[in-house]
Design a protein around this motif. Structure first.
Motif, PDB file in Angstrom:
ATOM      1  N   PRO A   1      -0.835  14.662 -47.993  1.00 25.16           N
ATOM      2  CA  PRO A   1      -1.628  13.565 -47.409  1.00 25.16           C
ATOM      3  C   PRO A   1      -3.008  14.051 -47.012  1.00 25.16           C
ATOM      4  CG  PRO A   1      -0.146  14.461 -45.767  1.00 25.16           C
ATOM      5  CD  PRO A   1       0.163  15.201 -47.044  1.00 25.16           C
ATOM      6  N   GLN A   2      -3.957  13.147 -46.936  1.00 24.82           N
ATOM      7  CA  GLN A   2      -5.228  13.442 -46.287  1.00 24.82           C
ATOM      8  C   GLN A   2      -5.027  13.166 -44.794  1.00 24.82           C
ATOM      9  OE1 GLN A   2      -8.098  11.165 -48.881  1.00 24.82           O
ATOM     10  NE2 GLN A   2      -9.352  12.969 -48.476  1.00 24.82           N
TER      11      GLN A   2
ATOM     12  N   ASP B   1      -0.665  13.604 -37.223  1.00 24.42           N
ATOM     13  CA  ASP B   1       0.665  13.012 -37.331  1.00 24.42           C
ATOM     14  C   ASP B   1       1.302  13.305 -38.692  1.00 24.42           C
ATOM     15  OD1 ASP B   1      -0.973  11.489 -38.866  1.00 24.42           O
ATOM     16  OD2 ASP B   1      -0.367   9.546 -38.039  1.00 24.42           O
ATOM     17  N   GLN B   2       0.558  13.967 -39.581  1.00 22.87           N
ATOM     18  CA  GLN B   2       1.100  14.386 -40.872  1.00 22.87           C
ATOM     19  C   GLN B   2       0.744  15.846 -41.109  1.00 22.87           C
ATOM     20  OE1 GLN B   2       1.024  11.344 -44.215  1.00 22.87           O
ATOM     21  NE2 GLN B   2      -0.737  10.622 -43.041  1.00 22.87           N
ATOM     22  N   LEU B   3       1.405  16.453 -42.076  1.00 28.25           N
ATOM     23  CA  LEU B   3       1.137  17.848 -42.401  1.00 28.25           C
ATOM     24  C   LEU B   3      -0.305  18.005 -42.891  1.00 28.25           C
ATOM     25  CD1 LEU B   3       2.107  20.803 -43.019  1.00 28.25           C
ATOM     26  CD2 LEU B   3       2.575  19.975 -45.347  1.00 28.25           C
ATOM     27  N   ALA B   4      -0.999  18.995 -42.340  1.00 24.68           N
ATOM     28  CA  ALA B   4      -2.320  19.394 -42.833  1.00 24.68           C
ATOM     29  C   ALA B   4      -2.231  20.875 -43.211  1.00 24.68           C
ATOM     30  CB  ALA B   4      -3.390  19.165 -41.778  1.00 24.68           C
ATOM     31  N   ARG B   5      -2.304  21.154 -44.498  1.00 18.25           N
ATOM     32  CA  ARG B   5      -2.168  22.538 -44.976  1.00 18.25           C
ATOM     33  C   ARG B   5      -3.504  23.254 -44.984  1.00 18.25           C
ATOM     34  NH1 ARG B   5       1.441  24.354 -49.995  1.00 18.25           N
ATOM     35  NH2 ARG B   5       0.856  26.303 -48.963  1.00 18.25           N
ATOM     36  N   ASP B   6      -3.449  24.532 -44.673  1.00 15.36           N
ATOM     37  CA  ASP B   6      -4.604  25.429 -44.793  1.00 15.36           C
ATOM     38  C   ASP B   6      -5.840  24.865 -44.092  1.00 15.36           C
ATOM     39  OD1 ASP B   6      -3.437  27.583 -46.537  1.00 15.36           O
ATOM     40  OD2 ASP B   6      -3.121  25.849 -47.838  1.00 15.36           O
ATOM     41  N   VAL B   7      -5.652  24.529 -42.827  1.00 15.55           N
ATOM     42  CA  VAL B   7      -6.741  23.970 -42.025  1.00 15.55           C
ATOM     43  C   VAL B   7      -7.784  25.057 -41.769  1.00 15.55           C
ATOM     44  CG1 VAL B   7      -7.354  22.997 -39.790  1.00 15.55           C
ATOM     45  CG2 VAL B   7      -5.263  22.250 -40.953  1.00 15.55           C
ATOM     46  N   PHE B   8      -9.017  24.747 -42.156  1.00 14.03           N
ATOM     47  CA  PHE B   8     -10.137  25.676 -41.986  1.00 14.03           C
ATOM     48  C   PHE B   8     -11.143  25.068 -41.032  1.00 14.03           C
ATOM     49  CE2 PHE B   8     -14.239  27.301 -44.203  1.00 14.03           C
ATOM     50  CZ  PHE B   8     -14.411  28.277 -43.245  1.00 14.03           C
TER      51      PHE B   8
ATOM     52  N   ILE C   1      -6.830  13.946 -53.536  1.00 16.71           N
ATOM     53  CA  ILE C   1      -7.762  13.281 -54.448  1.00 16.71           C
ATOM     54  C   ILE C   1      -7.295  13.443 -55.883  1.00 16.71           C
ATOM     55  CG2 ILE C   1     -10.120  13.352 -55.348  1.00 16.71           C
ATOM     56  CD1 ILE C   1     -11.037  14.158 -52.543  1.00 16.71           C
ATOM     57  N   GLU C   2      -6.811  14.654 -56.200  1.00 18.76           N
ATOM     58  CA  GLU C   2      -6.382  14.917 -57.566  1.00 18.76           C
ATOM     59  C   GLU C   2      -5.146  14.107 -57.939  1.00 18.76           C
ATOM     60  OE1 GLU C   2      -7.970  16.774 -59.759  1.00 18.76           O
ATOM     61  OE2 GLU C   2      -9.556  17.238 -58.309  1.00 18.76           O
TER      62      GLU C   2
END
Length: 857
Positions: free
Chosen positions: A774-775, A796-803, A854-855
């Motif tokens: 998810p975004q 509230d959703q998974l956010a991977r590799d937060v920079f 997006i992809e």
């Protein structure tokens, strides 16, 4: 007009890294420089280099910016003059002897004092200590140094050698670097700018001495256990007089605030050099322990010489009492390679160090402190000082001593054979003696290694085919003389008991996996072999001393050398900052195996950082899982010498890349690591702790929205200094009736009572390019706190590799490049790199879902 210095600094002189009781006069002021043949004299900074002086005056552009590397190459072909003057009083001249001390001259230097040539230097890696009382005057004294071009100096050898050495990292047609004892990387490398420097690159001073001086003080640890330490204090004392003198030699030692103890001896000092031995025994010593195992305990040792009731000379060291053994023995599996510290096998978690700057005088103690803090913070216990750079300043080893970081020390030879004529061997011998004596007292010094990859090159890089049997035999003879005779003999003589490795890797070659069963290995399969990261799970060595994958630095570092017009991976500026022939191509090729490859440059930079971090972590964890067969994982490389695309974990400005954060996680004292092996999902617990406890492993199968689909737990014992399969299950059953593209397993290892979380990790069953990420909408609250900022992030959703991206160079984060789990808030502390207060931060937050979602649309 020359300015005259009138300040005499009565201070302790740090010579060869030791504190000496002597009056000294630093000679760092009022220097001028000139191009040889010119009448123009300009202000100079000492210590420094000619490049720095030219840059300070606007006569040389910033070499790191754009394509300016091309604009500075003329400097290396010129000779340069440096001069100063200083005042001496009759009282100072009355000392029995006066020495002019250069800790580092780069490289070919003719030194004249008051019209007398007192030194012809030819080796960047040694210090010089020249008696000069006979040429000094009361009043003004003039000092002049002519630095001869290292290129033109070595050109006659290159022109008459008969063949060109395979020094491929020397970025000039005339590869003369091979003939000069100078930092190899300054001639260029596959991550390095070519900047062939010259100058007074380390401190210079006058030292005044009377009656006697301690030329060397070696605290030789003959036997160390938790019960007793047997130490021999070996001193070289020079009697400056012409008569035999009686002296009291005393060694005092203490730990912290404990009462000091001493041993002393009355000796008769002959004129000239004398050797004195004072053995002592320390009962129940405080042992120096590696990072993660306990305190890096350091004792204060001080040796002094007294004559007629007056202390005339002294030196002191901070000594860590410990035993370090490198176990490199034939066994049923091949040949082992691991470090045993205080009798305990240690899995080496660490990295390879290159010089921190192309302009070495810029590397201050503060930069060493920060770098070693970063090493310690990443749960590392070892650094390898790589053989294409320099023998680092005393400050690096002192900081390693304080932090329990073992140092694998290469001699400065890398990636090519070397000459072995008598003049060259004499230079090497002087260099080796100087640096062994300078470094051997450090608790952190774990071993010596003859060279980087020269042995591998002799076997596997096609030199025999290229040169033919006659020339190849010359190369082989030189190899034997240097690395199998001269170096090990000097180590045995001057640093008895310290392990010497002829070459790294020992026998292994990444194209021949069968050779990984013996000694240490360099695995470049994921780079030059263009293999996927999964190969690291199966290509397991006994000890991995190099493996790496590149990334760009983050955008704020790219801003320092490029403009938006250059933001393309194949632009001339980007290619000027990419020294690997396959670099940008391979980054994108490997990225495509795991992620959708974005078109926007900024997205490529971010995703490349993520790719490097996760890919390298896969190798680190594979090495830890396979202990005790594999007992070490040293990534290539820790740092950068300029802003560049490279294999580094920390960029030139001190910014941690994703790789360093992932290293900290992979090297955690206790780590849960899940991996699919065949049809099994195995949960490994890897532990470096030395005591066990009852633990509980909880596994939650969750979707990206945070819904728990399944939860179960397993009880057991925490392994001690080992890796075990803690639990396994059928892979298909683990994800039965579950969409693997939208789910993950959250693993938490706690103590039995649940009060302490020992490891908190996630396992994804699908590659990122197959996931439906998810975004996520990430909320970020900022709170200023004592000059720092506390960020609270939640989604509230998974956010991977937060920079978390902040446009301030060197800013530090308590964490970054992490996965933000749904509904779980994370507090991140942001501090400046220099201790100053942060003001008005601009925060940009990136996540993998911004690209992958997006992809998938």
């Amino acid at each position: 007009m020359w300015k005259i210095i009138l300040a005499v600094l009565w201070t302790s002189l740090f010579s060869l890294g030791n504190t000496a009781l002597a009056d000294s006069l630093t000679l760092h002021s009022n220097w001028q420089f000139s191009k040889y043949g010119s009448d123009e004299w300009l202000p100079a900074t000492v210590p420094g280099t000619v490049h720095q002086d030219l840059m300070a005056l606007g006569k040389l552009p910033d070499p790191f910016y754009g394509m300016n590397e091309k604009e500075i190459q003329w400097v290396e072909d010129e000779d340069w003059l440096y001069r100063t003057s200083f005042m001496l009083s009759e009282e100072q001249l009355a000392h029995q002897e006066i020495f002019l001390v250069f800790d580092g001259l780069d490289t070919y230097a003719d030194v004249s004092l008051n019209g007398v040539c007192i030194l012809k230097a030819n080796n960047m890696f040694v210090g010089y200590r020249v008696p000069v009382k006979h040429v000094l005057r009361s009043g003004e004294n003039k000092l002049l140094i002519r630095f001869r071009s290292p290129i033109r100096e070595a050109m006659p050898q290159w022109e008459t050698n008969g063949f060109i050495y395979p020094a491929a990292n020397d970025h000039r047609a005339e590869r003369v670097s091979i003939f000069t004892r100078k930092a190899p990387y300054s001639y260029g490398w596959d991550w390095g700018i070519r900047m062939v420097t010259c100058g007074i690159w380390r401190p210079v001073c006058l030292e005044f001495a009377n009656q006697a001086e301690i030329e060397d003080y070696f605290v030789c640890q003959q036997s160390v256990t938790s019960d007793r330490a047997e130490v021999d204090n070996r001193l070289e004392i020079r009697n400056l007089g012409n008569e035999i003198r009686e002296a009291q030699v005393k060694v005092t030692y203490a730990y912290g605030q404990e009462e000091s103890r001493s041993v002393e001896q009355t000796v008769r000092l002959q004129p000239g050099l004398n050797t004195v031995s004072l053995p002592l025994t320390i009962e129940s010593p405080h042992l120096w322990m590696p990072n993660g195992w306990g305190e890096a305990a350091l004792y204060d040792f001080r040796a002094s010489v007294c004559m007629d009731g007056e202390t005339v000379a002294s030196q002191q060291h901070r000594i860590g009492l410990r035993s370090i053994r490198v176990v490199n023995e034939e066994d049923s599996l091949g040949m082992s390679f691991y470090f045993e510290v205080n009798g305990i096998p240690m899995f080496a978690k660490g990295t390879n160090l290159i010089p921190s700057d192309a302009l070495l005088p810029r590397v201050t103690r503060e930069r060493y402190v920060r770098l070693l803090e970063d090493v310690q913070a990443a749960n590392m216990n070892m650094i390898r000082v790589w053989g294409g750079g320099v023998y680092e300043d005393d400050a690096l080893y002192e900081e390693a001593d304080k932090r329990g970081i073992l140092v694998w020390q290469d001699f400065m030879f890398a990636c090519t054979p070397y000459p072995h004529d008598p003049a060259f061997l004499k230079q090497v011998s002087e260099e080796v003696v100087y640096n062994i004596k300078r470094l051997r007292n450090h608790a952190s010094l774990a071993m010596w290694c003859g060279n980087n990859e020269v042995g591998e090159g002799m076997k596997y890089w096609g030199w025999k085919r290229k040169y033919g049997p006659e020339i190849y035999q010359q190369l082989a003879d030189g190899y034997d003389i240097l690395f199998r005779k001269l170096l090990p003999e000097k180590v045995k003589e001057l640093d008895p008991g310290r392990f010497y490795l002829e070459s790294s890797p020992y026998e292994a070659n990444w194209g021949r996996p069968e050779s990984w069963k013996r000694g240490d290995s360099h695995n470049w399969g994921t780079w030059y072999g263009q293999k996927p990261f999964e190969s690291l799970d199966t290509e397991i060595p006994r000890f991995m001393s190099e493996f790496g994958f590149q990334s760009f630095p983050e955008m704020k570092t790219i801003h320092s050398f490029a403009t938006p017009e250059d933001y393309d991976m194949e632009s001339p500026v980007m290619n000027a900052h990419q020294k690997s022939s396959i670099g940008n191509f391979l980054i994108k090729k490997t990225m495509g195996l795991y992620y959708p490859v974005p078109e926007k440059f900024e997205d490529l930079v971010y995703l490349g950082l993520v790719l490097q971090g996760h890919g390298m972590r896969q190798g680190m964890e594979a090495h830890r899982r396979n202990r005790p067969y594999c007992m070490g994982s040293l990534i290539w490389q820790l740092n950068d010498s300029w802003p560049v695309v490279s294999w580094s974990a920390i960029d030139y400005f001190g910014n941690w890349k994703a790789l360093h954060y992932q290293s900290r996680r992979a090297f955690a004292p206790v780590l849960v690591d899940a991996i699919r092996e065949g049809d099994k999902l195995r949960y490994y617990v890897m532990s470096d702790v030395l005591k066990t406890k009852d633990v509980v492993l909880q596994m939650e199968l969750m979707n990206f929205k945070g819904k728990v689909l399944r939860r179960h737990q397993v009880e057991g014992k925490l392994p001690v200094n080992s890796s075990v399969v803690f639990y396994e299950e059928d892979w298909n059953q683990a994800f039965a009736a579950c969409d693997t593209t939208t789910s993950f397993i959250h693993m938490t290892l706690k103590d039995r009572h649940g009060r302490e979380i020992l490891s908190d990790e996630v396992y994804y069953p699908a590659l990122p390019k197959s996931q439906h990420l998810p975004q996520a909408k990430i909320s970020c609250k900022m709170k200023k706190k004592n000059g720092a900022y506390e960020l609270t992030l939640k989604s509230d959703q998974l956010a991977r590799d937060v920079f978390i991206e902040i446009p301030v160079q060197g800013v530090r984060f308590s964490d970054n490049f992490f996965d933000l789990l749904p509904g779980v808030s994370r507090k991140i502390l942001v501090t400046s790199g220099d201790g100053c207060a942060l003001e008005d931060l601009t925060v940009n937050i990136r996540q993998l879902g911004d690209i992958c979602s997006i992809e998938h649309e």
